[in-house]
Write an enzyme that holds these catalytic residues in place. Structure first.
Site, mmCIF file in Angstrom:
data_model
loop_
_atom_site.group_PDB
_atom_site.id
_atom_site.type_symbol
_atom_site.label_atom_id
_atom_site.label_comp_id
_atom_site.label_asym_id
_atom_site.label_seq_id
_atom_site.Cartn_x
_atom_site.Cartn_y
_atom_site.Cartn_z
ATOM 1 N N ARG A 38 0.823 -1.222 0.000
ATOM 2 C CA ARG A 38 0.000 0.000 0.000
ATOM 3 C C ARG A 38 0.853 1.266 0.000
ATOM 4 O O ARG A 38 0.529 2.245 0.666
ATOM 5 C CB ARG A 38 -0.950 0.031 1.200
ATOM 6 C CG ARG A 38 -2.039 -1.004 1.148
ATOM 7 C CD ARG A 38 -3.171 -0.551 0.251
ATOM 8 N NE ARG A 38 -4.106 -1.657 0.016
ATOM 9 C CZ ARG A 38 -5.206 -1.835 0.721
ATOM 10 N NH1 ARG A 38 -5.521 -0.989 1.651
ATOM 11 N NH2 ARG A 38 -5.992 -2.851 0.461
ATOM 12 N N ARG A 42 -3.792 6.595 0.233
ATOM 13 C CA ARG A 42 -4.223 7.820 0.920
ATOM 14 C C ARG A 42 -3.182 8.480 1.809
ATOM 15 O O ARG A 42 -3.359 9.623 2.205
ATOM 16 C CB ARG A 42 -5.508 7.537 1.709
ATOM 17 C CG ARG A 42 -6.741 7.573 0.816
ATOM 18 C CD ARG A 42 -7.971 7.181 1.568
ATOM 19 N NE ARG A 42 -7.815 5.818 2.085
ATOM 20 C CZ ARG A 42 -8.485 5.329 3.123
ATOM 21 N NH1 ARG A 42 -9.353 6.089 3.762
ATOM 22 N NH2 ARG A 42 -8.293 4.094 3.527
ATOM 23 N N ARG A 51 -6.517 11.458 -7.228
ATOM 24 C CA ARG A 51 -7.654 10.526 -7.186
ATOM 25 C C ARG A 51 -8.982 11.228 -6.945
ATOM 26 O O ARG A 51 -10.013 10.791 -7.416
ATOM 27 C CB ARG A 51 -7.437 9.514 -6.034
ATOM 28 C CG ARG A 51 -6.821 8.233 -6.420
ATOM 29 C CD ARG A 51 -7.832 7.152 -6.768
ATOM 30 N NE ARG A 51 -8.498 6.569 -5.618
ATOM 31 C CZ ARG A 51 -9.798 6.593 -5.422
ATOM 32 N NH1 ARG A 51 -10.584 7.191 -6.287
ATOM 33 N NH2 ARG A 51 -10.330 6.020 -4.382
ATOM 34 N N ASP A 87 -6.567 -3.765 -7.512
ATOM 35 C CA ASP A 87 -7.090 -4.320 -6.256
ATOM 36 C C ASP A 87 -7.346 -5.804 -6.456
ATOM 37 O O ASP A 87 -7.564 -6.250 -7.595
ATOM 38 C CB ASP A 87 -8.387 -3.610 -5.835
ATOM 39 C CG ASP A 87 -8.725 -3.922 -4.388
ATOM 40 O OD1 ASP A 87 -8.227 -3.228 -3.483
ATOM 41 O OD2 ASP A 87 -9.465 -4.896 -4.143
ATOM 42 N N TYR A 162 -14.323 -12.765 1.044
ATOM 43 C CA TYR A 162 -15.140 -11.603 0.643
ATOM 44 C C TYR A 162 -16.441 -12.056 -0.024
ATOM 45 O O TYR A 162 -17.516 -11.503 0.235
ATOM 46 C CB TYR A 162 -14.364 -10.693 -0.317
ATOM 47 C CG TYR A 162 -13.328 -9.832 0.366
ATOM 48 C CD1 TYR A 162 -13.692 -8.866 1.304
ATOM 49 C CD2 TYR A 162 -11.982 -9.956 0.078
ATOM 50 C CE1 TYR A 162 -12.747 -8.079 1.935
ATOM 51 C CE2 TYR A 162 -11.023 -9.168 0.703
ATOM 52 C CZ TYR A 162 -11.416 -8.240 1.635
ATOM 53 O OH TYR A 162 -10.483 -7.456 2.264
HETATM 54 O O1 1CP Z 1 0.328 0.566 -3.385
HETATM 55 C C1 1CP Z 1 -0.553 -0.308 -3.297
HETATM 56 O O2 1CP Z 1 -0.351 -1.362 -2.670
HETATM 57 C C2 1CP Z 1 -1.882 -0.016 -3.888
HETATM 58 C C3 1CP Z 1 -2.485 -1.100 -4.750
HETATM 59 C C4 1CP Z 1 -3.454 -2.008 -3.977
HETATM 60 C C5 1CP Z 1 -3.222 -3.338 -3.568
HETATM 61 C C6 1CP Z 1 -1.932 -4.127 -3.668
HETATM 62 C C7 1CP Z 1 -4.796 -1.687 -3.622
HETATM 63 C C8 1CP Z 1 -5.488 -0.393 -3.867
HETATM 64 N N1 1CP Z 1 -5.384 -2.798 -3.089
HETATM 65 C C9 1CP Z 1 -4.448 -3.827 -3.025
HETATM 66 C C10 1CP Z 1 -4.647 -5.206 -2.571
HETATM 67 C C11 1CP Z 1 -5.743 -5.509 -1.617
HETATM 68 N N2 1CP Z 1 -7.040 -5.069 -1.629
HETATM 69 C C12 1CP Z 1 -5.614 -6.434 -0.552
HETATM 70 C C13 1CP Z 1 -4.365 -7.203 -0.243
HETATM 71 C C14 1CP Z 1 -3.415 -6.333 0.513
HETATM 72 C C15 1CP Z 1 -3.786 -6.076 1.934
HETATM 73 O O3 1CP Z 1 -3.933 -7.059 2.697
HETATM 74 O O4 1CP Z 1 -3.918 -4.897 2.297
HETATM 75 C C16 1CP Z 1 -6.841 -6.508 0.111
HETATM 76 C C17 1CP Z 1 -7.191 -7.352 1.324
HETATM 77 C C18 1CP Z 1 -7.740 -5.643 -0.574
HETATM 78 C C19 1CP Z 1 -9.143 -5.412 -0.269
HETATM 79 C C20 1CP Z 1 -9.382 -3.968 0.018
HETATM 80 N N3 1CP Z 1 -9.469 -3.001 -0.954
HETATM 81 C C21 1CP Z 1 -9.484 -3.327 1.274
HETATM 82 C C22 1CP Z 1 -9.379 -4.030 2.649
HETATM 83 C C23 1CP Z 1 -10.697 -4.103 3.325
HETATM 84 C C24 1CP Z 1 -10.766 -5.123 4.455
HETATM 85 O O5 1CP Z 1 -11.184 -6.280 4.187
HETATM 86 O O6 1CP Z 1 -10.397 -4.763 5.585
HETATM 87 C C25 1CP Z 1 -9.671 -1.960 1.032
HETATM 88 C C26 1CP Z 1 -9.875 -0.864 2.039
HETATM 89 C C27 1CP Z 1 -9.660 -1.777 -0.385
HETATM 90 C C28 1CP Z 1 -9.738 -0.497 -1.145
HETATM 91 C C29 1CP Z 1 -8.437 -0.032 -1.674
HETATM 92 N N4 1CP Z 1 -7.679 -0.733 -2.589
HETATM 93 C C30 1CP Z 1 -6.536 -0.009 -2.907
HETATM 94 C C31 1CP Z 1 -6.585 1.216 -2.145
HETATM 95 C C32 1CP Z 1 -5.546 2.312 -2.211
HETATM 96 C C33 1CP Z 1 -7.776 1.193 -1.384
HETATM 97 C C34 1CP Z 1 -8.266 2.270 -0.407
HETATM 98 C C35 1CP Z 1 -9.388 3.063 -0.965
HETATM 99 C C36 1CP Z 1 -9.037 4.223 -1.860
HETATM 100 O O7 1CP Z 1 -7.938 4.824 -1.786
HETATM 101 O O8 1CP Z 1 -9.942 4.621 -2.591
#
Ligand code: 1CP
Length: 363
Positions: A38, A42, A51, A87, A162
């Protein structure tokens, strides 16, 4: 420094002596590589500016924008690898499973998976069509980057959780109820998700990604016995399925201290470790010949910078001077993290010269 073969896994990278790719292969490298899960997102003001308030799935669907969001942390921090801005639920959305990413919550699946009929919602992925926009982002990045690009996919268990819960969960109650109550359906769901993850990773590597990470973020809620019975075969199908592509395979989950040996058996070259297990202990569980990735607690990054640097140094020392350590956090960057603190972590990791590696580097 021993050079890394420029064929195979280095093919799409302009920097053939990448410390990241070398460390993934347990080769001695000139410095410990570092990147952050990540790292885009944000915590970066430039991310928030670019964004805006739009839907993240829409941003991922725009290759120029997704490429720029991937590049932002690489420029700012000088990290040793980029991770594709996408994602884990993107391939599911692409095959028509109803997925939304709800701000402040995460992926929501409506309706959730509950019956054998739901299996038909998991049709095979055709990456060239279904993920065309993501693959275009990979191609742009492969041209732009001078560090390796990590492609990724969600592992079968985490994606299944999920689908079955309908969104993020604390207890994973419905997931475990289906796993134990309808084991045949469970295995069918996991097998289809394995095929989807495998197709995703293959296509990303063919488009130019130089390494892959399989995120099994939530599998740490299982016992080792459950992991062996209900998860191992599907994750192995994904990781062994990409073995012949010649790129390093990273396998990561949170709270997986008791599962590290099994996750290693599933076929990864690098096993991610969260902050609960010291790297020196994790190495013993993972076994010889594999690299470790981790493992600074992301919450510590909210402490005063002096404390963060002290913890960073402890982790570097604990990793020892044997090759095969990629520095990372134990999970993703928290949105409230000061990017200035992460910049100092990168500096500290890059300046670290364990005695053993110094003599290798000279020889
Ligand atoms: O730099 C980076 O890593 C950004 C790219 C990225 C990656 C590798 C995003 C963007 N998502 C992911 C993978 C991801 N998504 C995982 C595996 C990594 C981890 O464990 O954190 C998981 C579990 C998700 C699911 C997900 N997507 C969540 C977690 C929710 C939960 O179950 O608690 C969330 C909040 C998202 C939204 C998301 N995806 C990515 C971002 C930057 C965001 C945040 C929202 C946004 O900025 O709009």
């Amino acid at each position: 420094m021993r050079s890394i073969p420029s064929s195979g896994y280095c093919r799409a990278v302009r920097a053939p002596n990448s410390p990241f790719l070398g460390a993934c292969r347990c080769l001695p490298v000139e410095r410990t590589p570092v990147w952050f899960m990540r790292q885009a997102g944000r915590s970066l003001p430039e991310y928030r500016r670019l964004r805006g308030d739009g839907n993240i799935l829409d941003a991922i669907a725009k290759p120029e924008l997704a490429a720029e969001l991937t590049l932002q942390p690489v420029r700012r921090y000088g990290v040793d690898a980029a991770i594709l801005f996408s994602d884990i639920v993107v391939p599911l959305a692409a095959i028509g499973v109803g997925v939304e990413i709800v701000p402040g919550r995460g992926p929501v699946i409506d309706p959730p998976f509950r019956t054998p009929e739901d299996l038909s919602r998991l049709r095979p992925l055709e990456p060239d069509v279904d993920l065309a926009h993501v693959l275009e982002t990979v191609r742009i990045l492969t041209r732009e980057l001078d560090v390796p690009l990590i492609g990724f996919a969600g592992a079968p268990f985490t994606l299944a959780s999920y689908l079955i819960e309908g969104g993020p969960s604390r207890t994973f109650g419905r997931t475990k109820a289906l796993m134990y109550g309808e084991p045949e359906l469970w295995h069918q769901i996991l097998d289809r998700l394995a095929d989807i993850a495998l197709a995703t990773l293959k296509a990303e590597v063919e488009a130019g990604a130089s390494a892959v990470q399989l995120f099994d973020s939530w599998v740490g809620v299982l016992s080792a016995a459950d992991y062996a019975s209900f998860v191992l075969a599907a994750s192995r199908k994904v990781l062994e399925g990409v073995a012949d592509l010649g790129v390093p395979r990273i396998h990561f989950g949170v709270g997986t201290g008791e599962l590290l040996g099994l996750m290693s058996e599933a076929g990864a070259d690098v096993v991610g470790v969260d902050w609960r297990v010291p790297l020196s202990v994790a190495r013993g569980r993972i076994g010889a010949g594999k690299a470790v990735q981790g493992n600074l607690d992301p919450a510590i990054c909210l402490a005063p910078v002096g404390a963060v640097i002290e913890e960073t140094t402890k982790i570097l020392a604990d990793a020892g001077d044997q090759p095969g350590h990629i520095f990372n956090l134990g999970h993703g960057v928290l949105p409230e993290t000061d990017p200035g603190v992460l910049a100092r972590v990168v500096e500290t990791v890059h300046d670290w010269k364990p005695a053993g590696l110094q003599s290798e580097a000279a020889g």
